[in-house]
Design an enzyme around this catalytic site. Structure first.
Site, mmCIF file in Angstrom:
data_model
loop_
_atom_site.group_PDB
_atom_site.id
_atom_site.type_symbol
_atom_site.label_atom_id
_atom_site.label_comp_id
_atom_site.label_asym_id
_atom_site.label_seq_id
_atom_site.Cartn_x
_atom_site.Cartn_y
_atom_site.Cartn_z
ATOM 1 N N CYS A 135 0.812 -1.233 0.000
ATOM 2 C CA CYS A 135 0.000 0.000 0.000
ATOM 3 C C CYS A 135 0.845 1.284 0.000
ATOM 4 O O CYS A 135 0.397 2.337 -0.445
ATOM 5 C CB CYS A 135 -0.935 -0.009 1.203
ATOM 6 N N HIS A 160 -2.393 6.689 3.652
ATOM 7 C CA HIS A 160 -0.954 6.838 3.893
ATOM 8 C C HIS A 160 -0.478 8.166 3.307
ATOM 9 O O HIS A 160 -0.719 8.456 2.126
ATOM 10 C CB HIS A 160 -0.169 5.711 3.206
HETATM 11 P P1 NAP Z 1 -6.454 -8.769 8.337
HETATM 12 O O1 NAP Z 1 -7.339 -7.630 8.642
HETATM 13 O O2 NAP Z 1 -5.659 -9.380 9.432
HETATM 14 O O3 NAP Z 1 -7.357 -9.946 7.649
HETATM 15 C C1 NAP Z 1 -6.851 -11.231 7.374
HETATM 16 C C2 NAP Z 1 -7.915 -12.098 6.687
HETATM 17 O O4 NAP Z 1 -7.355 -13.380 6.350
HETATM 18 C C3 NAP Z 1 -9.143 -12.410 7.552
HETATM 19 O O5 NAP Z 1 -10.254 -12.555 6.695
HETATM 20 C C4 NAP Z 1 -8.781 -13.780 8.156
HETATM 21 O O6 NAP Z 1 -9.931 -14.521 8.510
HETATM 22 C C5 NAP Z 1 -8.104 -14.438 6.977
HETATM 23 N N1 NAP Z 1 -7.168 -15.502 7.359
HETATM 24 C C6 NAP Z 1 -6.213 -15.454 8.347
HETATM 25 N N2 NAP Z 1 -5.504 -16.622 8.364
HETATM 26 C C7 NAP Z 1 -6.024 -17.404 7.393
HETATM 27 C C8 NAP Z 1 -5.741 -18.715 6.937
HETATM 28 N N3 NAP Z 1 -4.760 -19.470 7.475
HETATM 29 N N4 NAP Z 1 -6.490 -19.229 5.924
HETATM 30 C C9 NAP Z 1 -7.481 -18.501 5.368
HETATM 31 N N5 NAP Z 1 -7.818 -17.251 5.749
HETATM 32 C C10 NAP Z 1 -7.090 -16.704 6.759
HETATM 33 O O7 NAP Z 1 -5.395 -8.392 7.210
HETATM 34 P P2 NAP Z 1 -5.479 -7.199 6.095
HETATM 35 O O8 NAP Z 1 -4.946 -5.936 6.644
HETATM 36 O O9 NAP Z 1 -6.834 -7.234 5.468
HETATM 37 O O10 NAP Z 1 -4.367 -7.687 5.046
HETATM 38 C C11 NAP Z 1 -4.565 -8.803 4.199
HETATM 39 C C12 NAP Z 1 -3.366 -8.911 3.252
HETATM 40 O O11 NAP Z 1 -3.318 -7.745 2.417
HETATM 41 C C13 NAP Z 1 -2.006 -8.986 3.970
HETATM 42 O O12 NAP Z 1 -1.164 -9.870 3.273
HETATM 43 C C14 NAP Z 1 -1.491 -7.552 3.894
HETATM 44 O O13 NAP Z 1 -0.076 -7.499 3.925
HETATM 45 C C15 NAP Z 1 -2.033 -7.127 2.532
HETATM 46 N N6 NAP Z 1 -2.242 -5.677 2.360
HETATM 47 C C16 NAP Z 1 -2.891 -4.960 3.317
HETATM 48 C C17 NAP Z 1 -3.118 -3.600 3.110
HETATM 49 C C18 NAP Z 1 -3.836 -2.747 4.138
HETATM 50 O O14 NAP Z 1 -3.856 -1.511 3.944
HETATM 51 N N7 NAP Z 1 -4.418 -3.332 5.172
HETATM 52 C C19 NAP Z 1 -2.711 -2.993 1.924
HETATM 53 C C20 NAP Z 1 -2.055 -3.765 0.956
HETATM 54 C C21 NAP Z 1 -1.845 -5.109 1.182
HETATM 55 P P3 NAP Z 1 -10.567 -14.520 10.020
HETATM 56 O O15 NAP Z 1 -11.461 -13.298 10.100
HETATM 57 O O16 NAP Z 1 -11.336 -15.783 10.065
HETATM 58 O O17 NAP Z 1 -9.411 -14.466 10.982
#
Ligand code: NAP
Length: 357
Positions: free
Chosen positions: A150, A243
């Site tokens: 991001c 950001h």
């Molecule tokens: P998050 O809020 O922690 O959400 C994680 C998601 O993945 C939840 O739906 C969780 O389900 C699921 N999950 C966790 N472990 C799993 C597993 N073993 N198998 C299947 N599903 C699983 O994370 P996020 O911020 O949305 O980020 C997600 C990804 O996008 C990351 O790799 C991050 O680096 C990337 N990213 C994030 C952003 C940002 O601004 N946040 C920007 C760019 C990229 P439950 O609800 O059941 O736990």
């Protein structure tokens, strides 16, 4: 035109919720499957997701049952394209399982961004890197395209027109990154209220390596990095979304701040030429007020309605006399919209426009 059935991995998380919200009434895509971790499987979406967006959960999705994150579950739901918003460790295995099962994947995760066969795409910046998808399909039947971190997205968008017009030698960036970038459970409130954290694990390395791949070339065999020197310092601040980045550049040819602001304002890419549904009319909006951009005021910039949060907002473009041909500015980019789900949806629209899905 029949809609493409899509599935969302990690649909209950920070980025997953953006997908659910942004894909509501999408003209080309239908959400056919929502998936999350084992702990959520079998629950209704509205019970599994700790919904944090100000728009309501789209009608219908709230009652959907969360399914497991496996290719067979996705295929059972008739999914053709999977959006992945998984944590990196889970993504590493699951995304490739989807590809080898013949599915298309567009991923926000870092797991495969730097793989030599995998394009890392911001549609306005390096649309042509999508050519690499054909080779993947030949080899495996499926494919994966990734979107950058991001922090890199807004930066790369702002640099593209400057690099094309004046050449680019050096980029230094200091970031002020929002809390949602770390996910819902990422930064405890006790750690961040009345505070900032001057360290985000692996972020500075990601910004440098990803930027060079995106600004580089694809020569039908491999990706060749751009020859630019990049340095980053990344910091978490007490802002919910958006950001902010202070950017310092050394261009090859001299350019005035007015020249730089003009080339940014006039910049359009392939998504604008193709009039894709989520393409913002202006990828970069340059503001002239001395105190903009600000996260609360500017993070949802972008028109039309579907492209809200997709524009990078730039302000305070000025000379930097400590660098040769030095220019500095401040940019703002919405981290879960343009920085994740929105960019991935725009990639998927490019794939549809190219006839890949
Ligand atoms: P998050 O809020 O922690 O959400 C994680 C998601 O993945 C939840 O739906 C969780 O389900 C699921 N999950 C966790 N472990 C799993 C597993 N073993 N198998 C299947 N599903 C699983 O994370 P996020 O911020 O949305 O980020 C997600 C990804 O996008 C990351 O790799 C991050 O680096 C990337 N990213 C994030 C952003 C940002 O601004 N946040 C920007 C760019 C990229 P439950 O609800 O059941 O736990």
């Amino acid at each position: 035109m029949s809609k493409v059935r899509v599935g969302i991995l990690g649909s209950t998380g920070s980025v997953g919720q953006r997908y659910v919200s942004m894909l509501k009434d999408h003209p080309w895509f239908d959400v056919a499957a929502v998936s999350a971790s084992e702990a959520s499987v079998g629950k209704k979406y509205k019970d599994a997701a700790k919904w944090v967006l100000d728009k309501e959960i789209p009608e219908g999705i709230g009652e959907e049952e969360i399914i497991g994150a496996s290719p067979s579950e996705m295929k059972k739901a008739g999914v053709e394209l999977v959006f992945s918003a998984l944590p990196s460790d889970a993504a590493k295995r699951l995304e490739m399982e989807m590809v080898h099962a013949g599915l298309g994947v567009v991923a926000d995760t870092s797991a495969h961004r730097m793989d030599p066969k995998v394009p890392l795409v911001i549609p306005e910046v390096n649309f042509e890197h999508l050519e690499a998808v054909d080779k993947q399909v030949e080899e495996t039947g499926g494919f994966i395209v990734t979107g950058p971190n991001c922090t890199t997205i807004g930066l790369a968008i702002s640099l593209k027109p400057v690099m094309a017009s004046f050449g680019l030698k050096r980029v230094l960036v200091s970031t002020m990154q929002a809390l949602s970038g770390a996910g819902y459970f990422g930064v405890p409130s006790m750690a961040i209220l009345d505070n900032l954290i001057p360290y985000i694990k692996n972020e500075e390395e990601k910004v440098a390596s990803e930027l060079l791949k995106i600004l580089g070339e694809y020569n039908t065999e491999r990706f060749v990095d751009a020859k630019v020197r990049v340095g980053a310092s990344c910091h978490r601040v007490c802002v919910l979304d958006g950001h902010t980045e202070a950017v310092f550049l050394e261009t090859s040819e001299g350019a005035s701040p007015e020249d730089v602001a003009k080339c940014m304002t006039e910049f359009v890419g392939e998504p604008q030429r193709l009039k894709l549904p989520s393409a913002p009319e202006r990828p970069i909006i340059v503001r002239s007020e001395p105190d903009r951009p600000q996260p609360r005021l500017d993070r949802l910039s972008g028109t039309p309605e579907r492209a809200k949060g997709m524009s990078t907002v730039v302000g305070r473009v000025r000379k930097e006399s400590a660098l040769d041909n030095g220019i500095k500015y401040v940019l703002l980019s919405h981290n879960t919209i343009r920085g994740a789900a929105g960019n991935a949806i725009l990639i998927a629209e490019c794939l549809k426009a190219k006839g890949i899905i």
